[in-house]
Design an enzyme around this catalytic site. Sequence first.
Site, mmCIF file in Angstrom:
data_model
loop_
_atom_site.group_PDB
_atom_site.id
_atom_site.type_symbol
_atom_site.label_atom_id
_atom_site.label_comp_id
_atom_site.label_asym_id
_atom_site.label_seq_id
_atom_site.Cartn_x
_atom_site.Cartn_y
_atom_site.Cartn_z
ATOM 1 N N ARG A 18 -31.142 62.221 21.131
ATOM 2 C CA ARG A 18 -31.292 63.788 21.351
ATOM 3 C C ARG A 18 -32.109 63.970 21.809
ATOM 4 N NH1 ARG A 18 -31.385 62.154 14.610
ATOM 5 N NH2 ARG A 18 -32.005 60.361 15.734
ATOM 6 N N ALA A 381 -69.150 75.588 56.408
ATOM 7 C CA ALA A 381 -67.704 76.334 56.602
ATOM 8 C C ALA A 381 -66.922 75.342 57.035
ATOM 9 C CB ALA A 381 -67.389 77.689 56.996
ATOM 10 N N TYR A 388 -57.508 60.576 59.636
ATOM 11 C CA TYR A 388 -56.544 60.151 60.024
ATOM 12 C C TYR A 388 -55.853 60.230 61.504
ATOM 13 C CZ TYR A 388 -51.562 58.328 58.566
ATOM 14 O OH TYR A 388 -50.140 57.719 59.232
HETATM 15 C C1 UD1 Z 1 -34.556 57.795 10.271
HETATM 16 C C2 UD1 Z 1 -33.748 57.575 9.071
HETATM 17 C C3 UD1 Z 1 -33.788 58.585 7.837
HETATM 18 C C4 UD1 Z 1 -34.988 59.377 8.235
HETATM 19 C C5 UD1 Z 1 -35.643 59.228 8.941
HETATM 20 C C6 UD1 Z 1 -36.642 59.645 9.454
HETATM 21 C C7 UD1 Z 1 -31.732 55.562 8.856
HETATM 22 C C8 UD1 Z 1 -30.233 55.156 9.217
HETATM 23 N N1 UD1 Z 1 -32.393 57.147 9.538
HETATM 24 O O1 UD1 Z 1 -33.336 58.240 10.921
HETATM 25 O O2 UD1 Z 1 -33.615 58.774 6.792
HETATM 26 O O3 UD1 Z 1 -35.378 60.408 7.179
HETATM 27 O O4 UD1 Z 1 -35.553 57.688 10.443
HETATM 28 O O5 UD1 Z 1 -37.613 59.972 10.568
HETATM 29 O O6 UD1 Z 1 -32.348 54.318 9.078
HETATM 30 N N2 UD1 Z 1 -34.170 52.238 16.405
HETATM 31 C C9 UD1 Z 1 -34.125 50.763 16.882
HETATM 32 N N3 UD1 Z 1 -32.617 50.554 16.794
HETATM 33 C C10 UD1 Z 1 -32.238 50.726 16.384
HETATM 34 C C11 UD1 Z 1 -31.441 52.188 16.004
HETATM 35 C C12 UD1 Z 1 -33.468 52.560 16.314
HETATM 36 O O7 UD1 Z 1 -35.373 49.509 16.748
HETATM 37 O O8 UD1 Z 1 -30.707 50.019 16.480
HETATM 38 C C13 UD1 Z 1 -35.287 52.392 15.827
HETATM 39 C C14 UD1 Z 1 -35.934 53.920 16.625
HETATM 40 O O9 UD1 Z 1 -36.047 53.393 18.138
HETATM 41 C C15 UD1 Z 1 -36.819 54.407 15.877
HETATM 42 C C16 UD1 Z 1 -36.010 54.461 14.635
HETATM 43 O O10 UD1 Z 1 -36.056 52.846 14.517
HETATM 44 O O11 UD1 Z 1 -37.594 54.281 16.535
HETATM 45 C C17 UD1 Z 1 -36.009 55.149 13.809
HETATM 46 O O12 UD1 Z 1 -34.577 55.268 14.499
HETATM 47 P P1 UD1 Z 1 -34.307 56.703 14.178
HETATM 48 O O13 UD1 Z 1 -32.279 57.338 15.149
HETATM 49 O O14 UD1 Z 1 -35.059 57.770 14.843
HETATM 50 O O15 UD1 Z 1 -34.039 57.182 12.954
HETATM 51 P P2 UD1 Z 1 -33.662 58.735 12.476
HETATM 52 O O16 UD1 Z 1 -32.277 59.345 13.332
HETATM 53 O O17 UD1 Z 1 -34.866 59.241 12.485
HETATM 54 CA CA CA Z 2 -36.366 59.307 14.161
#
Ligand code: UD1
Ligand code: CA
Length: 492
Positions: A18, A381, A388
């Site tokens: 996003r 001034a 260089y």
């Molecule tokens: C997630 C939660 C949501 C919560 C929100 C809070 C899930 C499905 N949803 O959504 O309920 O309200 O966080 O901010 O968990 N990441 C990994 N590996 C992956 C995918 C993600 O390490 O395969 C890490 C991302 O780098 C990130 C974190 O997990 O730091 C959260 O992932 P993100 O995609 O931001 O989840 P949200 O859609 O925000």
């Molecule tokens: Ca998030």
Amino acid sequence: MARQEIATLILAAGKGTRLRSRRAKVLHRAGGRTLVEHVMRAAQPLGAPIFVVVGHQAEDVAALVRPFGAETILQEPQQGTGHALQAARKSLAPFRRAIVIPGDAPLLRTETLAALAQTHRASQAAATVLTAVLENPTGYGRIVRRADGGVGAIVEEKSAAEAERAIREVNSGVYCFELEKLWDLLAELRPENAHRELYLTDVVALLDRRGERIAAQQADAAEIPGCNTRRELADVDRLFRRRKVEELMASGVTISLPETVLVDAEVEIGPDSALDPGTQLLGATRVGSDVQIGAGCVIADSAIEDGAVIRPYCVISQSRVGRGAVVGPFAHLRDGAELAAGARVGNYVEMKKSRLGEGAKAMHLTYLGDATIGRETNVGAGTITCNYDGVRKNPTTIGERTFIGSGTELIAPVEIGDDAYVAAGSTITQSVPADALAIARARQETKPGWARGRRARLEAERAAGAKPAAPKAKGAGARRGPKRKKPSRRAR
Ligand code: UD1
Ligand code: CA
């Protein structure tokens, strides 16, 4: 093997679709630090071993978290937060519990994480979720409570029914899990959702179905924002900036129009210093006390010592401005420029890898590159160090109490001795010994009455109605002014 009590697991493998960025989300910055660094700083004081799930730009993320003593776990490919937990199973095997923290929630505080672990231990639940009630819950997973008040499920926005979307209590993405109860449920996750991912949040409903208890702890809404979009990133950044200037003001720094001033997290400023509107202090900048920084200055990774004055619109990076030194307006100090105590640099002066000794001055329109200038020397001034030669950078060394006349060019490498004078307009190609005067410019020729003669000739031509004669031969155009002589080439 005896189980260790608790580990901290940070999820930082995601891409951050996003943000529409090529850079991994957790590498984006807010308040002058990457998101993952903020999270590491909150997690480290918990004292539990830290594991970080990395994937997208794994090397860059790993390099940031290793200094915190964290161990990294590679998740490849990245198939959701539930999948990230699967990837961490082996590393977390020695632990009874884990605090799970998303890598994109930079506003979380250590105290909040510690309280969550505490609540979890006391409640004896299978899992405890950190939640918050938001004015606008858009984008977050919603907390579906059971009739008895426990948590029954977390429903992601895209899967939520209308009634569920109206719920304002949301999932922060921070949890404490009894790992024993988690592992086999992770295997039951299915990617039946909008993103075809394994959602860690689905584990909650699975635990509930098994009759396990899921507790919730509510946090301040201000702490939970994740940074999924550039908009959210900017909002979080603003919050950090505001916090920083509030801290500085509380510690005795005057800041006019604080909402226009941008100060990175690591910057330190002593009491009774003052920042004017639109200033930016970045990176590892240290500012002493009683320092004045004028409007629009951008200062990065530099030291500004006590009592220095930086006039408006200076750009200063990796440089040092000594006690009581004065810089600007419109000066550019970079790459190891250094002003000793009481030195002064005025408008339109650029200094690079150069040092101005105590009380030395370069007040107007000057370039000093690779130059060392002794104390009390005056650089006139328009002086330019020609450092260089098209291939190499060469040094210029100027002694103490020397006087460099305006418009001097110093062709480096060159040395000017102590107490020497260089006449204005000189192009210095050879070193000048101490106490000498060097003049290196064309000698002036003055022609008395020349202008009067020219006027008279023009008037006579006009009176005669004479048209200028057409050129007769090559190079012999009609002269309308006095006869020109080749300029004298007697240069010294
Ligand atoms: C997630 C939660 C949501 C919560 C929100 C809070 C899930 C499905 N949803 O959504 O309920 O309200 O966080 O901010 O968990 N990441 C990994 N590996 C992956 C995918 C993600 O390490 O395969 C890490 C991302 O780098 C990130 C974190 O997990 O730091 C959260 O992932 P993100 O995609 O931001 O989840 P949200 O859609 O925000
Ligand atoms: Ca998030």
